[in-house]
Write an enzyme that holds these catalytic residues in place. Structure first.
Site, PDB file in Angstrom:
ATOM      1  N   ASP B  33       0.830  -1.215   0.000  1.00  0.00           N
ATOM      2  CA  ASP B  33       0.000   0.000   0.000  1.00  0.00           C
ATOM      3  C   ASP B  33       0.860   1.259   0.000  1.00  0.00           C
ATOM      4  O   ASP B  33       0.372   2.347  -0.249  1.00  0.00           O
ATOM      5  CB  ASP B  33      -0.902   0.028   1.245  1.00  0.00           C
ATOM      6  CG  ASP B  33      -1.871  -1.134   1.254  1.00  0.00           C
ATOM      7  OD1 ASP B  33      -2.462  -1.405   0.195  1.00  0.00           O
ATOM      8  OD2 ASP B  33      -2.012  -1.787   2.304  1.00  0.00           O
ATOM      9  N   HIS B  34       2.122   1.092   0.330  1.00  0.00           N
ATOM     10  CA  HIS B  34       3.011   2.247   0.475  1.00  0.00           C
ATOM     11  C   HIS B  34       4.273   1.968  -0.340  1.00  0.00           C
ATOM     12  O   HIS B  34       5.305   1.557   0.207  1.00  0.00           O
ATOM     13  CB  HIS B  34       3.344   2.463   1.952  1.00  0.00           C
ATOM     14  CG  HIS B  34       4.094   3.738   2.254  1.00  0.00           C
ATOM     15  ND1 HIS B  34       5.439   3.880   2.049  1.00  0.00           N
ATOM     16  CD2 HIS B  34       3.671   4.933   2.741  1.00  0.00           C
ATOM     17  CE1 HIS B  34       5.827   5.104   2.417  1.00  0.00           C
ATOM     18  NE2 HIS B  34       4.776   5.758   2.825  1.00  0.00           N
TER      19      HIS B  34
END
Lengths: 131, 180
Positions: B33-34
């Site tokens: 997600d990052h």
């Protein structure tokens, strides 16, 4: 015993590191909370760095008194009482109390905590330490 | 996922310094997600790694006592990104400690490259001021053991690091799942 200029220089470096401020913001008259944005935990950090940099011991509450504002003998109706002012002079002989004494309201109290006040404290403290 | 942000101590010099490694891997869910398609370890988790490495250095020095909590991050400077496959080496130095708190400075390297500089300020929460249980001796001991501090560590006098007397039978309390 370091000179007053040397003390100021070290105190300025400490405040730059502890408060993430620019060097030119740290003037003698700058207030820690109002001008330099210090918060409560920063005071402990500053005490730590002063102890390390100057090789001194700063007992809790000696540089930044803790009990003055919470004692009803010292503060009433948002102002320091005469007893409170006497205690303030006793606990903070290194602070410039002249202006505050003329109008000792709590909201002005934080203005006592200036860069110069720290320098005065360190200067007095070092004078008591055998070299 | 468990809340461990260092994998193992490489060095542990009681009361002075430590080196710990954190291997970044694509198996860590948050990296997806990052950021999607471009995984980077968040800087906040690098800071947490320093908080764990530094906190254990402080806790061990206090014979697994004290209630030291991360109170402030006076310095966090990042010079690059931590990517999957990187081995982050956190070098921590106990700069100062007294009854009220501790200051730990840290450098993070990937190989020879300096990735981050992080200082952590710990405050010792006094009895009566706590609103919930903090780390107990059992948790600190479990982490120190799990991360190999007693395998590589040295006491202040240079002898191998040992569990403080009377703590050997301290019940192990592993850290919980991620989150408070």
């Amino acid at each position: 015993m370091p000179s007053k200029e040397e003390i100021f220089s070290k105190v300025r470096d400490i405040l730059v590191e502890a408060l993430s401020v620019e060097e030119d913001e740290v003037t003698p008259e700058a207030t820690l909370t109002g001008d330099l944005g210090a918060e409560s935990i920063d005071f402990l950090d500053i005490v730590f760095r002063l102890e390390k940099a100057f090789n001194i011991k700063i007992p809790r509450g000696e540089l930044f008194p803790e009990n003055l504002l919470t004692d009803a003998n010292f503060v009433q109706n948002g102002r320091f009482t005469d007893t409170g002012l006497a205690e303030l002079k006793k606990q903070m002989p290194f602070a410039d109390l002249e202006a505050f004494t003329a109008n000792p309201v709590i909201k002005e109290f934080s203005k006592l905590f200036t860069v110069q006040m720290i320098c005065n404290y360190v200067d007095a403290k070092l004078a008591t330490v055998p070299s | 996922m468990r809340w461990y942000w260092i994998d193992r101590f490489l060095e542990f010099e009681s009361g002075r310094s430590s080196k710990a490694v954190k291997n970044v891997t694509l198996a860590e869910e948050h990296l997806h997600d990052h950021f999607p398609g471009y995984p980077v370890m968040p800087g906040a988790l690098i800071i947490e790694g320093f908080a764990q490495a530094g906190g254990l250095l402080v806790g061990e020095h206090l014979k697994l006592g004290g209630n030291m909590i991360l109170a402030k991050v006076p310095k966090a400077v990042f010079h690059g990104e931590a990517r999957p496959g990187d081995s982050l080496v956190y070098s921590s130095k106990l700069e100062y400690i007294n009854a009220e708190g501790a200051l730990v400075s840290g450098l993070c390297h990937v190989g020879e490259k300096l990735l981050a500089e992080v200082d952590i300020f710990f405050a010792n929460v006094q009895e009566g001021q706590r609103t919930r249980d903090l780390f107990g001796p059992g948790e600190l001991l479990s982490m120190l053991k799990l991360l190999g501090a007693y395998d590589v560590g040295h006491a202040a006098d240079g002898t191998p690091l040992k569990v403080p007397p009377g703590m050997e039978t301290q019940a192990a309390r592993p850290l919980g799942m991620a989150g408070p």
